[in-house]
Structure formats: structure tokens, C-alpha cells
Design a protein around this motif. Structure first.
Motif, mmCIF file in Angstrom:
data_model
loop_
_atom_site.group_PDB
_atom_site.id
_atom_site.type_symbol
_atom_site.label_atom_id
_atom_site.label_comp_id
_atom_site.label_asym_id
_atom_site.label_seq_id
_atom_site.Cartn_x
_atom_site.Cartn_y
_atom_site.Cartn_z
ATOM 1 N N ASP A 11 0.837 -1.208 0.000
ATOM 2 C CA ASP A 11 0.000 0.000 0.000
ATOM 3 C C ASP A 11 0.870 1.254 0.000
ATOM 4 N N HIS A 12 1.916 1.231 0.813
ATOM 5 C CA HIS A 12 2.818 2.384 0.876
ATOM 6 C C HIS A 12 3.489 2.619 -0.475
ATOM 7 N N HIS A 13 3.942 1.547 -1.120
ATOM 8 C CA HIS A 13 4.596 1.687 -2.420
ATOM 9 C C HIS A 13 3.630 2.230 -3.471
ATOM 10 N N VAL A 14 2.396 1.785 -3.433
ATOM 11 C CA VAL A 14 1.399 2.277 -4.383
ATOM 12 C C VAL A 14 1.163 3.772 -4.160
ATOM 13 N N GLU A 15 1.019 4.172 -2.898
ATOM 14 C CA GLU A 15 0.815 5.594 -2.592
ATOM 15 C C GLU A 15 2.020 6.421 -3.033
ATOM 16 N N THR A 16 3.221 5.919 -2.781
ATOM 17 C CA THR A 16 4.430 6.628 -3.172
ATOM 18 C C THR A 16 4.515 6.761 -4.687
ATOM 19 N N LEU A 17 4.215 5.687 -5.389
ATOM 20 C CA LEU A 17 4.258 5.715 -6.852
ATOM 21 C C LEU A 17 3.215 6.671 -7.415
ATOM 22 N N HIS A 18 2.024 6.675 -6.863
ATOM 23 C CA HIS A 18 0.989 7.612 -7.314
ATOM 24 C C HIS A 18 1.438 9.051 -7.087
ATOM 25 N N ARG A 64 2.051 11.758 -9.972
ATOM 26 C CA ARG A 64 1.298 13.014 -9.890
ATOM 27 C C ARG A 64 2.264 14.205 -9.972
ATOM 28 N N ASP A 65 3.364 14.111 -9.220
ATOM 29 C CA ASP A 65 4.372 15.174 -9.254
ATOM 30 C C ASP A 65 4.991 15.296 -10.634
ATOM 31 N N LEU A 66 5.256 14.172 -11.256
ATOM 32 C CA LEU A 66 5.862 14.145 -12.581
ATOM 33 C C LEU A 66 4.952 14.788 -13.620
ATOM 34 N N SER A 67 3.658 14.568 -13.488
ATOM 35 C CA SER A 67 2.707 15.120 -14.462
ATOM 36 C C SER A 67 2.312 16.555 -14.127
ATOM 37 N N GLY A 68 2.699 17.025 -12.936
ATOM 38 C CA GLY A 68 2.375 18.389 -12.547
ATOM 39 C C GLY A 68 0.962 18.551 -12.011
ATOM 40 N N GLU A 69 0.301 17.446 -11.683
ATOM 41 C CA GLU A 69 -1.064 17.519 -11.132
ATOM 42 C C GLU A 69 -1.038 18.089 -9.728
ATOM 43 N N ASP A 70 -2.093 18.765 -9.377
ATOM 44 C CA ASP A 70 -2.257 19.294 -8.031
ATOM 45 C C ASP A 70 -2.878 18.177 -7.180
ATOM 46 N N PRO A 71 -2.201 17.744 -6.099
ATOM 47 C CA PRO A 71 -2.744 16.633 -5.295
ATOM 48 C C PRO A 71 -4.079 16.957 -4.637
#
Length: 104
Positions: A82-89, A93-100
Motif C-alpha cells: 500500500d505504501h509503495h502504491v501511494e508513493t508511486l501515485h 502526480r508530481d511528474l505530471s504536474g497535477e495538483d494533489p
């Protein structure tokens, strides 16, 4: 180096199997007769039977503890995944420039 895959459901299945074995062994202990007549050998045989019963109880406790350890391992694998999935997301998100906070 190959990829490692942990099947948490399989690990939980192993824990259930260990619990089942402990239950079956524990119930087999109760099938012993309450009295035993072996003539003059009765006291010695009773001591042996009691030792086996006590030893069986110890093994049942150990198998139950092993089952609990396996369950904890499954929980840890699941938490890590779960932690790895959250980290990857978050990384994507950061890579695409999306606002969390967008869409909340």
C-alpha cells in the motif's frame, strides 16, 4: 535479478492451515481415555501419556504462534505494498504536474 511477487492471500491461507492443524492436534489430545489399566505398568504408562499430552500442548501453542507470525507477515507485506502504491501515485502526480488537492 527476477521480480519478486508476494501473494498475501496465499500467506493468509498458510496461517489458516496452521490454525487448522493446531485445532486438529489439540482435539486429538482430548480423545485419550481418562483411565488406563495396564496392570503393574499403569503408573509408568500414565506418566508417559501425561508427558505426551503436555508435549502436544506445547506444540499446539507453537503452531498457533507460528500462525500469528504468518498473519503479521501478511499484514506487513500488505502495508508495504500500500505504501509503495501511494508513493508511486505521488511520484507520477508530481511528474505530471497535477495538483494533489485538485478534485477534493
Amino acid at each position: 535479478m527476477g521480480a519478486n511477487y508476494v501473494d498475501v492471500d496465499k500467506i493468509r491461507s498458510i496461517a489458516r492451515d496452521l490454525d487448522q492443524v493446531a485445532t486438529e492436534v489439540d482435539s486429538a489430545d482430548r480423545a485419550m481415555p481418562e483411565t488406563l489399566d495396564a496392570g503393574p505398568f499403569t503408573p509408568g504408562i500414565m506418566r508417559l501419556v501425561e508427558a505426551v499430552a503436555a508435549n502436544t500442548a506445547v506444540h499446539v501453542m507453537r503452531v498457533r504462534a507460528a500462525a500469528e507470525g504468518v498473519r503479521k507477515a501478511a499484514d506487513q507485506y500488505e502495508d508495504t505494498e500500500d505504501h509503495h502504491v501511494e508513493t508511486l501515485h505521488g511520484f507520477l502526480r508530481d511528474l505530471s504536474g497535477e495538483d494533489p488537492d485538485e478534485g477534493r
